[in-house]
Design a protein around this motif. Structure first.
Motif, PDB file in Angstrom:
ATOM      1  N   UNK A  62      40.491  39.790  35.499  1.00 35.93           N
ATOM      2  CA  UNK A  62      41.081  39.837  36.786  1.00 35.93           C
ATOM      3  C   UNK A  62      42.315  39.015  37.130  1.00 35.93           C
ATOM      4  N   UNK A  63      42.948  38.493  36.002  1.00 42.23           N
ATOM      5  CA  UNK A  63      44.405  38.176  36.073  1.00 42.23           C
ATOM      6  C   UNK A  63      45.303  39.353  36.254  1.00 42.23           C
TER       7      UNK A  63
ATOM      8  N   UNK B 161      42.426  34.050  43.232  1.00 39.61           N
ATOM      9  CA  UNK B 161      41.643  33.830  44.295  1.00 39.61           C
ATOM     10  C   UNK B 161      41.112  34.924  45.125  1.00 39.61           C
ATOM     11  N   UNK B 162      42.268  35.862  45.562  1.00 46.04           N
ATOM     12  CA  UNK B 162      42.134  37.008  46.341  1.00 46.04           C
ATOM     13  C   UNK B 162      40.951  37.905  45.726  1.00 46.04           C
ATOM     14  N   UNK B 163      41.402  38.215  44.594  1.00 51.32           N
ATOM     15  CA  UNK B 163      40.585  39.178  43.845  1.00 51.32           C
ATOM     16  C   UNK B 163      39.204  38.529  43.792  1.00 51.32           C
TER      17      UNK B 163
ATOM     18  N   UNK C  32      35.987  40.413  45.326  1.00 59.15           N
ATOM     19  CA  UNK C  32      34.528  40.508  44.671  1.00 59.15           C
ATOM     20  C   UNK C  32      33.101  40.093  45.203  1.00 59.15           C
ATOM     21  N   UNK C  33      33.424  38.580  45.662  1.00 60.07           N
ATOM     22  CA  UNK C  33      32.034  38.271  46.241  1.00 60.07           C
ATOM     23  C   UNK C  33      31.859  38.431  47.402  1.00 60.07           C
TER      24      UNK C  33
END
Length: 70
Positions: free
Chosen positions: A8-9, A20-22, A26-27
């Motif tokens: 994710x990073x 946080x945006x990724x 994803x959610x």
């Protein structure tokens, strides 16, 4: 066969957005497919590149969607 995976990073750095945006995308079901093994989330580079390819837009696309004329 070797498959490259991004964390994710790493994906956040690639797209110049926050982790946080990724995670939020994803959610919300936005973004490339991902793999979840236990608690680890990984993105196959091929899925990231495919998502980027279908996300490419041109000025003509923007004008057509807003009803603007040249």
């Amino acid at each position: 066969m070797s498959t490259t995976h991004l964390s994710t990073e790493q994906l956040a750095a690639r797209w110049d957005v926050t982790v946080d945006t990724i995670e939020r995308w994803r959610s919300e079901g936005i973004g490339p497919r991902y793999i979840k093994v236990t608690r680890a989330i990984r993105y196959r580079l091929s899925d990231v590149e495919a998502f980027e390819e279908v996300s490419v837009r041109s000025p003509e696309d923007t004008a057509a969607s807003t009803g603007a004329r040249a």
